[in-house]
Scaffold this motif. Structure first.
Motif, PDB file in Angstrom:
ATOM      1  N   VAL A   1       0.852  -1.189   0.000  1.00  0.00           N
ATOM      2  CA  VAL A   1       0.000   0.000   0.000  1.00  0.00           C
ATOM      3  C   VAL A   1       0.891   1.244   0.000  1.00  0.00           C
TER       4      VAL A   1
ATOM      5  N   LYS B   1       1.114   5.527   0.328  1.00  0.00           N
ATOM      6  CA  LYS B   1       0.458   6.761   0.763  1.00  0.00           C
ATOM      7  C   LYS B   1       1.359   7.933   0.416  1.00  0.00           C
TER       8      LYS B   1
ATOM      9  N   LEU C   1      -5.654  -5.359   7.313  1.00  0.00           N
ATOM     10  CA  LEU C   1      -6.151  -4.473   6.258  1.00  0.00           C
ATOM     11  C   LEU C   1      -7.395  -3.704   6.676  1.00  0.00           C
TER      12      LEU C   1
ATOM     13  N   LEU D   1      -8.102   0.003   5.837  1.00  0.00           N
ATOM     14  CA  LEU D   1      -8.458   0.415   4.477  1.00  0.00           C
ATOM     15  C   LEU D   1      -9.954   0.687   4.318  1.00  0.00           C
TER      16      LEU D   1
ATOM     17  N   ILE E   1      -9.169   3.969  -2.977  1.00  0.00           N
ATOM     18  CA  ILE E   1      -7.867   3.368  -3.266  1.00  0.00           C
ATOM     19  C   ILE E   1      -7.698   3.168  -4.765  1.00  0.00           C
TER      20      ILE E   1
ATOM     21  N   PHE F   1      -8.203  -8.550   0.220  1.00  0.00           N
ATOM     22  CA  PHE F   1      -8.440  -7.216  -0.350  1.00  0.00           C
ATOM     23  C   PHE F   1      -9.595  -7.262  -1.343  1.00  0.00           C
TER      24      PHE F   1
ATOM     25  N   ILE G   1     -14.320  -0.915   0.422  1.00  0.00           N
ATOM     26  CA  ILE G   1     -13.293  -0.079  -0.199  1.00  0.00           C
ATOM     27  C   ILE G   1     -13.836   0.455  -1.517  1.00  0.00           C
TER      28      ILE G   1
ATOM     29  N   LEU H   1      -5.230   6.257  -0.914  1.00  0.00           N
ATOM     30  CA  LEU H   1      -4.087   5.357  -0.968  1.00  0.00           C
ATOM     31  C   LEU H   1      -4.017   4.705  -2.343  1.00  0.00           C
TER      32      LEU H   1
END
Length: 248
Positions: free
Chosen positions: A122, A124, A137, A140, A145, A157, A166, A188
């Motif tokens: 990830v 940033k 995670l 998140l 994202i 994910f 997400i 992100l």
């Protein structure tokens, strides 16, 4: 007049046949001692050096691999879609590194052994503060994202995306993805470790030290290509390199 037409038709048909025969000839030949490798600029794995020559970690490994089977790789850096088409049209013999997807499995023959193992991480913006980064995670959830289109990251994910936890903004390239991040269009970005390095500096991307998964990248060629045992040689070379690393 009709005889002339028939002769013209016969000559035209012969020319067309010759063209078709020439078109169907395999692009790869061991007699040439070289292999055309389509690739995409993917720093630090595939990049251009100061002399505008293709270089990088994946390029170095590919050179070692093809040296084992007495072939000199000719690297052809292309935009992603054009690289895919070059293998489909046999303008290139193989493409690397490439991730497997359900769609690509229908288009290409992949090596059974990975060419490279790459960490998915990830990113940033440097200096950005995040709350509750606890090694999972869960931090998140609720964030926007950026992710490269059609690329899976990890089962966990992907489930969070499917469950609506997400919000994903797709990108078609790494520069586009990093621009989305730096311009604040997303919170992100998820991608391959190291791909942020060309953008590093003050206020630039940095890695959050929580690895998401490891992705295997492969070598692929077209199903229609006639490579006379080439892939078997590549597989053997990959195994040999793998055993060498294990023995070190």
């Amino acid at each position: 007049m009709f005889d002339h037409q028939r002769r013209s038709l016969t000559i035209g048909s012969l020319c067309l046949s010759i063209l078709l025969i020439g078109y169907s000839l395999p692009a790869y030949s061991t007699e040439k001692g070289s292999i055309r490798v389509a690739t995409v600029l993917f720093p630090p794995y595939v990049t251009l050096n100061s002399n505008q020559e293709v270089s990088g970690q994946a390029v170095d490994k590919a050179k070692q691999l093809f040296k084992r089977i007495n072939l000199t790789p000719i690297f052809i850096p292309l935009p992603w879609k054009r690289a895919i088409q070059s293998v489909e049209n046999q303008e290139a013999d193989v493409i690397l590194p490439i991730f497997r997807t359900a769609t690509r499995d229908r288009l290409f023959r992949f090596t059974t052994r990975p060419f490279m193992e790459l960490d998915v991480v990830v990113f940033k913006v440097k200096g950005k503060q995040l709350s509750s980064v606890d090694g999972t995670l869960s931090f998140l959830k609720g964030l926007r994202i950026s992710r490269i289109r059609d690329v899976s990251t990890s089962t966990e994910f992907d489930k969070m995306v499917a469950d609506g936890e997400i919000t994903i903004m797709h990108a078609d390239s790494i520069p586009q993805q990093m621009n989305q991040l730096l311009q604040g269009r997303v919170d992100l970005a998820v991608g391959i470790s190291g791909t942020h390095l060309p953008f590093s500096g003050e206020g630039k991307p940095e890695i959050i030290p929580i690895p998401i998964s490891t992705r295997s990248a492969f070598i692929a060629t077209s199903f229609s290509a006639q490579h006379a045992g080439l892939f078997e040689q590549i597989e053997s070379a990959l195994l040999s390199m793998e055993q060498q690393v294990q023995g070190e």
